[in-house]
Motif scaffolding. Sequence first.
Motif, PDB file in Angstrom:
ATOM      1  N   LEU A 101       5.932  -4.848   1.212  1.00 45.04           N
ATOM      2  CA  LEU A 101       6.145  -3.688   2.180  1.00 45.04           C
ATOM      3  C   LEU A 101       5.404  -2.455   1.196  1.00 45.04           C
ATOM      4  O   LEU A 101       5.120  -1.525   1.989  1.00 45.04           O
ATOM      5  N   LEU A 104       1.960  -2.241   1.587  1.00 43.65           N
ATOM      6  CA  LEU A 104       1.258  -1.816   2.619  1.00 43.65           C
ATOM      7  C   LEU A 104       1.524  -0.304   3.029  1.00 43.65           C
ATOM      8  O   LEU A 104       0.427   0.148   3.484  1.00 43.65           O
ATOM      9  N   ALA A 153      11.672  -4.212  12.606  1.00 37.35           N
ATOM     10  CA  ALA A 153      11.148  -5.144  11.881  1.00 37.35           C
ATOM     11  C   ALA A 153      11.189  -6.185  12.181  1.00 37.35           C
ATOM     12  O   ALA A 153      10.041  -7.124  12.116  1.00 37.35           O
ATOM     13  N   SER A 157       4.674  -7.144  14.735  1.00 38.05           N
ATOM     14  CA  SER A 157       3.998  -7.948  13.544  1.00 38.05           C
ATOM     15  C   SER A 157       3.540  -6.835  12.595  1.00 38.05           C
ATOM     16  O   SER A 157       3.510  -5.724  12.780  1.00 38.05           O
ATOM     17  N   ARG A 158       3.049  -7.570  11.502  1.00 39.19           N
ATOM     18  CA  ARG A 158       2.510  -6.652  10.256  1.00 39.19           C
ATOM     19  C   ARG A 158       1.591  -5.635  10.793  1.00 39.19           C
ATOM     20  O   ARG A 158       1.582  -4.521  10.448  1.00 39.19           O
ATOM     21  N   ARG A 159       0.697  -6.308  11.700  1.00 47.52           N
ATOM     22  CA  ARG A 159      -0.525  -5.515  12.058  1.00 47.52           C
ATOM     23  C   ARG A 159      -0.109  -4.305  13.011  1.00 47.52           C
ATOM     24  O   ARG A 159      -0.528  -3.119  12.945  1.00 47.52           O
ATOM     25  N   PHE A 161       2.983  -2.780  12.854  1.00 46.70           N
ATOM     26  CA  PHE A 161       3.655  -1.889  12.124  1.00 46.70           C
ATOM     27  C   PHE A 161       2.830  -0.851  11.311  1.00 46.70           C
ATOM     28  O   PHE A 161       3.046   0.040  10.942  1.00 46.70           O
ATOM     29  N   SER A 162       1.486  -1.514  11.031  1.00 48.39           N
ATOM     30  CA  SER A 162       0.715  -0.618  10.430  1.00 48.39           C
ATOM     31  C   SER A 162       0.277   0.783  11.242  1.00 48.39           C
ATOM     32  O   SER A 162      -0.068   1.731  10.842  1.00 48.39           O
ATOM     33  N   THR A 338       6.713 -11.756  12.616  1.00 50.03           N
ATOM     34  CA  THR A 338       7.097 -10.314  12.413  1.00 50.03           C
ATOM     35  C   THR A 338       6.986  -9.645  11.228  1.00 50.03           C
ATOM     36  O   THR A 338       7.139 -10.372  10.112  1.00 50.03           O
ATOM     37  N   LEU A 339       7.262  -8.473  11.039  1.00 48.32           N
ATOM     38  CA  LEU A 339       7.262  -7.750   9.739  1.00 48.32           C
ATOM     39  C   LEU A 339       8.403  -8.207   8.961  1.00 48.32           C
ATOM     40  O   LEU A 339       8.333  -8.272   7.637  1.00 48.32           O
ATOM     41  N   VAL A 342       7.538 -11.489   7.353  1.00 51.80           N
ATOM     42  CA  VAL A 342       6.506 -11.481   6.373  1.00 51.80           C
ATOM     43  C   VAL A 342       6.620 -10.537   5.108  1.00 51.80           C
ATOM     44  O   VAL A 342       6.413 -11.003   3.844  1.00 51.80           O
ATOM     45  N   CYS A 343       7.363  -9.300   5.307  1.00 52.76           N
ATOM     46  CA  CYS A 343       7.844  -8.404   4.197  1.00 52.76           C
ATOM     47  C   CYS A 343       9.126  -8.428   3.495  1.00 52.76           C
ATOM     48  O   CYS A 343       9.472  -7.923   2.644  1.00 52.76           O
TER      49      CYS A 343
END
Length: 377
Positions: A101, A104, A153, A157-159, A161-162, A338-339, A342-343
């Motif tokens: 995290l 990122l 979170a 998704s991580r994408r 969340f970016s 999901t974030l 992943v993180c």
Amino acid sequence: MATQSNHLSRIRSRLARRLGLRAAAGLFLLTSIALGFFGIAASLVAGTWEALVAGHVVDALLAAATFMVAVAMGAVAAGWLFAPAARPDGVRLPREAAEPLYRLIERMGRRFGGARIDAVWIVDDMNAAILQRPRWGWGGPMETHLLIGLSLAHSVSRRQFSAILAHEFAHLVLQRHGLQAWWGHLRAWWFRALDRCVEDATWLGGVLERWSSTDLRDAMRLSRLEEFEADALAAQVVGAPLVGEALVEVALKERFLSEDYWRKIMEQSSFEPRPVIRPFREMGLGVMAGFRRPMPGSVDIRHVYGQQASASDFHPTLNERLRALRVAPVVPRAGANTLANVCLGPLLPTLSWVFDRAWWEDSRRDWRQRYRRARCA
């Protein structure tokens, strides 16, 4: 879009500066009131002593009583000014516990010219936000905290969340940098002090409320402008389609959590004295299994999420933000992990335990009342 964004930035900057100056004026007025009472008290010390030396006991008692009243009033006015600044409320993440995290966040910070975050916190709501406060509450170096909701979170998704992260960094570099950060601090400080003044001194508070009545409306307008401005810069960095996708995904998941997930959690109180399902522990599974993604074209997002924000809203509606981005309001396709997975994977049991325990402390009384009513029925 760049020309429109520059025009929006100029309007927002002028409004922020004006509100910051008015906040400084209000704080100066309250400071003058407090110092005025303390000055009266100081002048009464000598008068009290002179009356005692002269043998005028009644005059000395009156001066002493007035002195105590002046000190008390000065202390009350000083208390309005020392309303503490907001503090992060959640679990602070050390870097070694959430290295993916932090990487990122740092990569996104480099895309915004090296903007940096001093601390990352996990909180219990469906949101991400930048919180800034002076190190010592009212003064000192400005510290920047990134707050990430555990519910959020579990929902993006991580994408996606970016894109949310880009939006928050846009707030930081456009509206919370240098002098802009202090304008924001002064506004928040003034509104906190005003709230305390209204509670303690009805007459003075009413006068100050009338004097600042337009400030609150302008602060709401400023907040909406800041959201549009942050969206525009985030779209330049990660792309408008991704920002729009993240906005729709968050809106859909937030609706699911509030109207379905949390409602079902509280329905346990009809037949269980204590919850069997721990809401934060089971949230990831609950979102994965319970959320039904609408079929493309089956939901009119414009209708569901309103057309236009009212003057009392701090945020523009989803539709207004999508229109400003020139992105169609479509339902995103199902994403990857999901974030949270992943993180935050290794931390999820601990974080869930912390927030479940806090939730139960807040909800226990209401839960037991519901249970008793259901038993009686």
